[in-house]
Design a protein around this motif. Structure first.
Motif, PDB file in Angstrom:
ATOM      1  N   ARG A  79       0.817  -1.224   0.000  1.00 37.66           N
ATOM      2  CA  ARG A  79       0.000   0.000   0.000  1.00 37.66           C
ATOM      3  C   ARG A  79       0.848   1.272   0.000  1.00 37.66           C
ATOM      4  O   ARG A  79       0.318   2.375   0.036  1.00 37.66           O
ATOM      5  CB  ARG A  79      -0.927  -0.006   1.224  1.00 37.66           C
ATOM      6  CG  ARG A  79      -2.137  -0.907   1.054  1.00 37.66           C
ATOM      7  CD  ARG A  79      -2.874  -1.128   2.372  1.00 37.66           C
ATOM      8  NE  ARG A  79      -3.209   0.095   3.084  1.00 37.66           N
ATOM      9  CZ  ARG A  79      -4.384   0.744   3.014  1.00 37.66           C
ATOM     10  NH1 ARG A  79      -5.324   0.291   2.191  1.00 37.66           N
ATOM     11  NH2 ARG A  79      -4.609   1.826   3.741  1.00 37.66           N
ATOM     12  N   ARG A  80       2.158   1.119  -0.019  1.00 38.41           N
ATOM     13  CA  ARG A  80       3.094   2.259  -0.066  1.00 38.41           C
ATOM     14  C   ARG A  80       2.877   3.207   1.103  1.00 38.41           C
ATOM     15  O   ARG A  80       2.704   4.410   0.934  1.00 38.41           O
ATOM     16  CB  ARG A  80       2.969   3.002  -1.402  1.00 38.41           C
ATOM     17  CG  ARG A  80       3.274   2.123  -2.595  1.00 38.41           C
ATOM     18  CD  ARG A  80       3.090   2.861  -3.911  1.00 38.41           C
ATOM     19  NE  ARG A  80       3.347   1.948  -5.022  1.00 38.41           N
ATOM     20  CZ  ARG A  80       4.228   2.162  -5.991  1.00 38.41           C
ATOM     21  NH1 ARG A  80       4.945   3.262  -5.986  1.00 38.41           N
ATOM     22  NH2 ARG A  80       4.381   1.286  -6.958  1.00 38.41           N
ATOM     23  N   GLU A  81       2.909   2.628   2.306  1.00 38.66           N
ATOM     24  CA  GLU A  81       2.717   3.414   3.516  1.00 38.66           C
ATOM     25  C   GLU A  81       3.619   2.867   4.608  1.00 38.66           C
ATOM     26  O   GLU A  81       4.321   1.868   4.408  1.00 38.66           O
ATOM     27  CB  GLU A  81       1.251   3.384   3.955  1.00 38.66           C
ATOM     28  CG  GLU A  81       0.717   2.002   4.279  1.00 38.66           C
ATOM     29  CD  GLU A  81      -0.782   1.976   4.505  1.00 38.66           C
ATOM     30  OE1 GLU A  81      -1.451   2.977   4.194  1.00 38.66           O
ATOM     31  OE2 GLU A  81      -1.291   0.947   4.991  1.00 38.66           O
ATOM     32  N   SER A  82       3.605   3.502   5.762  1.00 37.30           N
ATOM     33  CA  SER A  82       4.491   3.107   6.854  1.00 37.30           C
ATOM     34  C   SER A  82       4.020   1.792   7.481  1.00 37.30           C
ATOM     35  O   SER A  82       2.836   1.439   7.393  1.00 37.30           O
ATOM     36  CB  SER A  82       4.514   4.190   7.927  1.00 37.30           C
ATOM     37  OG  SER A  82       3.273   4.238   8.614  1.00 37.30           O
ATOM     38  N   PRO A  83       4.927   1.049   8.142  1.00 41.41           N
ATOM     39  CA  PRO A  83       4.532  -0.184   8.822  1.00 41.41           C
ATOM     40  C   PRO A  83       3.445   0.033   9.869  1.00 41.41           C
ATOM     41  O   PRO A  83       2.591  -0.832  10.073  1.00 41.41           O
ATOM     42  CB  PRO A  83       5.829  -0.677   9.455  1.00 41.41           C
ATOM     43  CG  PRO A  83       6.905  -0.130   8.580  1.00 41.41           C
ATOM     44  CD  PRO A  83       6.405   1.219   8.156  1.00 41.41           C
ATOM     45  N   THR A  84       3.453   1.173  10.542  1.00 39.68           N
ATOM     46  CA  THR A  84       2.414   1.446  11.539  1.00 39.68           C
ATOM     47  C   THR A  84       1.038   1.483  10.885  1.00 39.68           C
ATOM     48  O   THR A  84       0.067   0.899  11.402  1.00 39.68           O
ATOM     49  CB  THR A  84       2.695   2.782  12.245  1.00 39.68           C
ATOM     50  OG1 THR A  84       3.944   2.689  12.934  1.00 39.68           O
ATOM     51  CG2 THR A  84       1.595   3.112  13.247  1.00 39.68           C
ATOM     52  N   LEU A  85       0.938   2.147   9.743  1.00 42.06           N
ATOM     53  CA  LEU A  85      -0.343   2.189   9.034  1.00 42.06           C
ATOM     54  C   LEU A  85      -0.690   0.815   8.462  1.00 42.06           C
ATOM     55  O   LEU A  85      -1.868   0.464   8.364  1.00 42.06           O
ATOM     56  CB  LEU A  85      -0.287   3.229   7.923  1.00 42.06           C
ATOM     57  CG  LEU A  85      -0.164   4.689   8.381  1.00 42.06           C
ATOM     58  CD1 LEU A  85      -0.099   5.631   7.184  1.00 42.06           C
ATOM     59  CD2 LEU A  85      -1.326   5.064   9.290  1.00 42.06           C
ATOM     60  N   GLY A  86       0.331   0.047   8.098  1.00 39.44           N
ATOM     61  CA  GLY A  86       0.064  -1.319   7.634  1.00 39.44           C
ATOM     62  C   GLY A  86      -0.534  -2.167   8.738  1.00 39.44           C
ATOM     63  O   GLY A  86      -1.494  -2.915   8.512  1.00 39.44           O
TER      64      GLY A  86
END
Length: 448
Positions: A85-92
């Motif tokens: 999703r091309r986002e940070s691990p926290t958002l994942g």
């Protein structure tokens, strides 16, 4: 799984990719304004439906990994989802948790998302506000809000879910507040125009009290009622900010802050010397926080007053892009190699993570013979350093200068991360390949 079902599954991603590409051919110029608004509304509903599809796929991925240790599943799946999703691990991680709740516990919210009458932000708010409830109570919140969610904005949806949750299980809300208080912290993140947000997350009562105290002090200064401090043309907000940062740093009025701040800039920008073809206005960079205009950086140094300003020479490759060595002459300094990694990588090298560098890590593990060198080093956040140790993960160095690593996930996907130019992205386009001299320098450093 039958043959037909298997073919359909394998063709899912290409079919979606084909549909995505077709959106570029939507004849927006040929529509009237009424049709354009209709199209905007349908595209917005499509975003919700896409989020629902991602949630179903994410939960299926989570279930497929349940044979691993629970901690490895959470980290590994969350990081893989974040990369996709091309986002940070926290958002994942957040999306993995939301997907599980939507698929298994909140059918009405999932149905609304699938129909596109709510967006992903609605679902995030509702899931977050019901996180401490039992499965049964969460289902009741889902049932009660089913008819009103499409009428609410994301924040209103969160407030509605919070209200129902407090009615169904007040004790869980209290536990959640206690847990939130335990997570109080201070953080900093870059803001536009050479500024930064310094955030204090604290219990409501203490935070409001601190704000009132700082505001009262600032009002006294602005009103001319403070003997030891004059407003000097500052407004109330500026005085509040100056007062808060000074008090947090524990400084007396007029005292210089005794904290080291790294500022990377060319000799041309700082002193006007060096390459006469280079610009004297090439921006400086604060590692982890971004670029600063050269005049501002020079003003920071001039305004340091009685503070010590240390200059350390940084040696770059022939094109000035990459850091290859560093002056070690400053006293009371250890960990030069680690400092080089932080200056080179800027933030965590995992694609789209952008968290501050916490660990200087071996790309090829030291336990397997990996050298402790600038080429085999990588700056990572704590989370990403742990994730790469989970089963199925691998990180390899693709090239030494510019430093590029490839992250390989348990599903066989690969993502590459390129270290930024020394002065930050936009200062110079990255070269396509290593030059002979760059390879020679990298080999020398690797052998050192």
């Amino acid at each position: 799984m039958g043959v037909t079902e298997g073919v359909a599954s394998r063709s899912a991603a290409p079919s979606v990719a084909s549909f995505r590409a077709s959106l570029a051919d939507v004849p927006a110029d040929a529509l009237d304004d009424h049709e354009r608004i209709d199209l905007l509304a349908e595209l917005e509903r499509l975003k919700g439906a896409v989020a629902a599809a991602q949630a179903r796929v994410t939960d299926a991925l989570r279930l497929s990994r349940e044979g691993l240790a629970p901690q490895d599943v959470a980290r590994s799946v969350g990081s893989q989802v974040a990369l996709a999703r091309r986002e940070s691990p926290t958002l994942g991680d957040r999306f993995v948790g939301m997907s599980r709740a939507l698929v298994h516990e909140m059918p009405s919210t999932m149905a609304a998302l699938t129909e596109g009458v709510i967006g992903e932000r609605h679902a995030v708010e509702v899931v977050r506000e019901t996180a401490t409830l039992t499965r049964e109570d969460r289902a009741e919140v889902d049932r009660r809000l089913a008819g009103v969610l499409p009428r609410l904005g994301p924040r209103a949806a969160g407030r509605a879910a919070r209200r129902v949750a407090a009615e169904l299980d007040a004790a869980s809300v209290v536990r959640r507040m206690e847990a939130a208080a335990a997570s109080r912290r201070v953080s900093v993140r870059p803001a536009p125009d050479g500024m930064a947000w310094l955030t204090v997350l604290a219990p409501l009562r203490e935070a409001v009290g601190a704000y009132a105290a700082v505001r009262a002090r600032a009002q006294l200064v602005v009103g001319g009622g403070c003997d030891d401090k004059a407003p000097d043309g500052r407004g109330l907000g500026a005085v509040m900010a100056d007062t808060a940062t000074r008090l947090l740093a524990g400084l007396a009025v007029g005292q210089v802050q005794p904290v080291e701040v790294h500022l990377v800039m060319t000799d041309r920008s700082l002193l006007g010397t060096g390459d006469t073809d280079a610009s004297v206005d090439a921006p400086a960079r604060v590692p982890g926080h971004g670029s600063v205009p050269a005049p501002v950086a020079r003003a920071w140094i001039r305004d340091a007053g009685d503070a010590s300003v240390w200059l350390r020479r940084l040696y770059t490759g022939p094109d000035g892009r990459d850091l290859v060595a560093m002056d070690a002459r400053r006293r009371l300094f250890t960990g030069l190699l680690r400092r080089m990694l932080v200056l080179r990588d800027d933030v965590c090298t995992t694609p789209w993570c952008d968290s501050p560098v916490v660990h200087a890590d071996h790309v090829h593990p030291a336990r397997d013979g990996g050298p402790t060198s600038i080429v085999n080093g990588s700056g990572l956040c704590a989370r990403c350093n742990l994730v790469k140790e989970a089963p199925g993960w691998q990180v390899v160095v693709v090239r030494g200068s510019p430093h590029e690593v490839e992250v390989r996930t348990p599903t066989g996907h690969a993502y590459r991360s390129l270290a930024p130019p020394l002065l930050g992205w936009g200062s110079d386009p990255p070269p396509d390949d290593d030059s002979a001299l760059e390879r020679h320098l990298a080999a020398l450093l690797d052998a050192a």
